[in-house]
Design an enzyme around this catalytic site. Structure first.
Site, PDB file in Angstrom:
ATOM      1  N   ASP A  44       0.836  -1.204   0.000  1.00 21.31           N
ATOM      2  CA  ASP A  44       0.000   0.000   0.000  1.00 21.31           C
ATOM      3  C   ASP A  44       0.876   1.261   0.000  1.00 21.31           C
ATOM      4  O   ASP A  44       0.369   2.376  -0.058  1.00 21.31           O
ATOM      5  CB  ASP A  44      -1.026   0.000   1.142  1.00 21.31           C
ATOM      6  CG  ASP A  44      -0.396  -0.055   2.518  1.00 21.31           C
ATOM      7  OD1 ASP A  44       0.845  -0.157   2.618  1.00 21.31           O
ATOM      8  OD2 ASP A  44      -1.148   0.005   3.513  1.00 21.31           O
ATOM      9  N   SER A  45       2.207   1.072   0.020  1.00 25.66           N
ATOM     10  CA  SER A  45       3.136   2.192  -0.213  1.00 25.66           C
ATOM     11  C   SER A  45       2.858   2.826  -1.567  1.00 25.66           C
ATOM     12  O   SER A  45       3.276   3.959  -1.827  1.00 25.66           O
ATOM     13  CB  SER A  45       4.587   1.703  -0.139  1.00 25.66           C
ATOM     14  OG  SER A  45       4.793   0.590  -0.979  1.00 25.66           O
ATOM     15  N   ASP A  83      -1.133  -6.283  -0.284  1.00 27.35           N
ATOM     16  CA  ASP A  83      -1.254  -5.626   1.015  1.00 27.35           C
ATOM     17  C   ASP A  83      -2.720  -5.277   1.281  1.00 27.35           C
ATOM     18  O   ASP A  83      -3.383  -4.691   0.421  1.00 27.35           O
ATOM     19  CB  ASP A  83      -0.458  -4.305   0.958  1.00 27.35           C
ATOM     20  CG  ASP A  83       0.377  -4.060   2.186  1.00 27.35           C
ATOM     21  OD1 ASP A  83       0.280  -4.830   3.151  1.00 27.35           O
ATOM     22  OD2 ASP A  83       1.151  -3.081   2.155  1.00 27.35           O
ATOM     23  N   LYS A 112      -1.262  -9.472   2.967  1.00 29.05           N
ATOM     24  CA  LYS A 112      -0.420  -9.048   4.104  1.00 29.05           C
ATOM     25  C   LYS A 112      -1.239  -8.142   5.013  1.00 29.05           C
ATOM     26  O   LYS A 112      -2.001  -7.307   4.535  1.00 29.05           O
ATOM     27  CB  LYS A 112       0.839  -8.314   3.628  1.00 29.05           C
ATOM     28  CG  LYS A 112       1.719  -7.819   4.784  1.00 29.05           C
ATOM     29  CD  LYS A 112       3.100  -7.362   4.329  1.00 29.05           C
ATOM     30  CE  LYS A 112       3.152  -5.999   3.736  1.00 29.05           C
ATOM     31  NZ  LYS A 112       2.706  -4.895   4.635  1.00 29.05           N
ATOM     32  N   GLU A 114      -0.949  -5.724   8.662  1.00 31.30           N
ATOM     33  CA  GLU A 114      -0.092  -5.096   9.676  1.00 31.30           C
ATOM     34  C   GLU A 114      -0.647  -5.341  11.075  1.00 31.30           C
ATOM     35  O   GLU A 114      -1.864  -5.252  11.285  1.00 31.30           O
ATOM     36  CB  GLU A 114      -0.022  -3.573   9.450  1.00 31.30           C
ATOM     37  CG  GLU A 114       0.799  -3.178   8.243  1.00 31.30           C
ATOM     38  CD  GLU A 114       0.974  -1.668   8.108  1.00 31.30           C
ATOM     39  OE1 GLU A 114       0.744  -0.921   9.084  1.00 31.30           O
ATOM     40  OE2 GLU A 114       1.349  -1.234   6.999  1.00 31.30           O
ATOM     41  N   GLU A 181       9.577  -4.609  10.158  1.00 31.92           N
ATOM     42  CA  GLU A 181      10.027  -3.314   9.623  1.00 31.92           C
ATOM     43  C   GLU A 181      10.510  -2.393  10.740  1.00 31.92           C
ATOM     44  O   GLU A 181       9.893  -2.308  11.808  1.00 31.92           O
ATOM     45  CB  GLU A 181       8.864  -2.645   8.876  1.00 31.92           C
ATOM     46  CG  GLU A 181       9.238  -1.259   8.360  1.00 31.92           C
ATOM     47  CD  GLU A 181       8.243  -0.672   7.356  1.00 31.92           C
ATOM     48  OE1 GLU A 181       7.212  -1.309   7.072  1.00 31.92           O
ATOM     49  OE2 GLU A 181       8.541   0.424   6.850  1.00 31.92           O
TER      50      GLU A 181
HETATM   51  O1  KIV Z   1       3.533  -1.132   1.567  1.00 36.33           O
HETATM   52  C1  KIV Z   1       4.687  -1.576   1.496  1.00 36.33           C
HETATM   53  O2  KIV Z   1       5.417  -1.372   0.510  1.00 36.33           O
HETATM   54  C2  KIV Z   1       5.178  -2.377   2.613  1.00 36.33           C
HETATM   55  C3  KIV Z   1       6.649  -2.596   2.713  1.00 36.33           C
HETATM   56  C4  KIV Z   1       7.268  -1.378   3.307  1.00 36.33           C
HETATM   57  C5  KIV Z   1       6.989  -3.822   3.466  1.00 36.33           C
HETATM   58  O3  KIV Z   1       4.422  -2.771   3.445  1.00 36.33           O
END
Ligand code: KIV
Length: 263
Positions: A44-45, A83, A112, A114, A181
């Site tokens: 989600d970056s 994500d 994924k 968090e 992280e």
């Molecule tokens: O969103 C993302 O790119 C991530 C990485 C920083 C692991 O979660």
């Protein structure tokens, strides 16, 4: 072409050669990473690097599905993780509804999430419904507003023990691997030793089971902010700017298109 990894071969990789994970948001870059990466994360970056927002929080599940479809099209030979964005796994039912959308609407291999032990019941709910889950502990980008910034974790023994508990709870809930992280390297090493699933680090030192980097950081394409843990393997921004400048000059001089580019 190397064989695509599965949740089983990823788990079996623990204690062997470190795994390489990289983010991608589109088919263009995914195609370039496909022959090399062990895993691609549609992070989600993308809300920051692709959509230009200040943090990841406004990413939606529809955006993640769109980008995940594109990445899977570009990287059919690589294990792809989508994500789950902020607010899409607030309870078991919401999490399952959204994770089912990921599996129904894209060929992604896993999702994924968090969070630490607090998210274990949600992870268990997903894994018991046949969804492969990658955990994410330590610095949590989705907690940036709640925690008042990006906070490095594992700075004292209490925090170290919390991370070890978090990793154990995530493993117990059935996650096949986890990202750690922004954690002190010695603590990340202890977390890695404490669990049997691969621990993939970002800003967590060398004694982990693999590394993940945001592709636009490591290719030097994202200029606003470069975290300490990022190694820039090329100066992508300078290369792109120079190429576009040369293009502009050649257009102005009418040296482009040349005869070989002309019908
Ligand atoms: O969103 C993302 O790119 C991530 C990485 C920083 C692991 O979660």
């Amino acid at each position: 072409m190397p064989k695509k990894l599965t949740v089983t071969t990823i788990q079996q990789a623990k204690g062997t050669a470190p795994l390489t994970m990289i983010t991608a948001y589109d088919a263009l870059f995914a195609r370039l990473f496909d022959p090399v990466a062990d895993m691609i994360l549609v992070g989600d970056s993308l809300n920051m690097t692709f959509a230009g927002k200040a943090d990841t929080l406004s990413a939606t599940i529809d955006q993640m599905l769109y980008h995940t479809q594109a990445v899977c099209s570009g990287a059919p030979g690589t294990f792809v993780i989508c994500d789950m964005p902020f607010g899409t796994y607030t309870d078991k039912t919401t999490a399952l509804d959204n994770a089912v959308r990921v599996y129904r609407e894209t060929p992604a291999d896993a999702v994924k999430i968090e969070g630490g032990s607090d998210k274990a019941p949600i992870i268990r709910h997903l894994t018991s419904h046949g969804i492969a889950v990658c955990g994410h502990i330590g610095l949590l980008p989705q907690a940036v507003r709640g925690e008042g910034g990006y906070k490095i974790k594992g700075k004292d023994e209490r925090s170290a023990l919390q991370l070890i508990d978090d990793a154990a709870a995530i493993e117990e809930a059935g996650a096949f691997c986890l990202v750690i992280e922004g954690v002190k390297a010695d603590v990340a090493a202890r977390v890695t030793e404490a669990v049997d699933i691969p621990v993939i680090g970002i800003g967590a030192g060398n004694a982990v089971d693999g590394q993940v980097l945001v592709f636009s950081d490591m290719l030097g394409l994202y200029e606003p902010f470069v975290p300490k843990f990022v190694k820039r393997y090329m100066d992508g921004a300078a290369l792109v700017k120079s190429a576009v400048q040369t293009y502009k000059e050649e257009v102005r001089e009418r040296t482009f298109p040349a005869p070989e580019h002309t019908y």
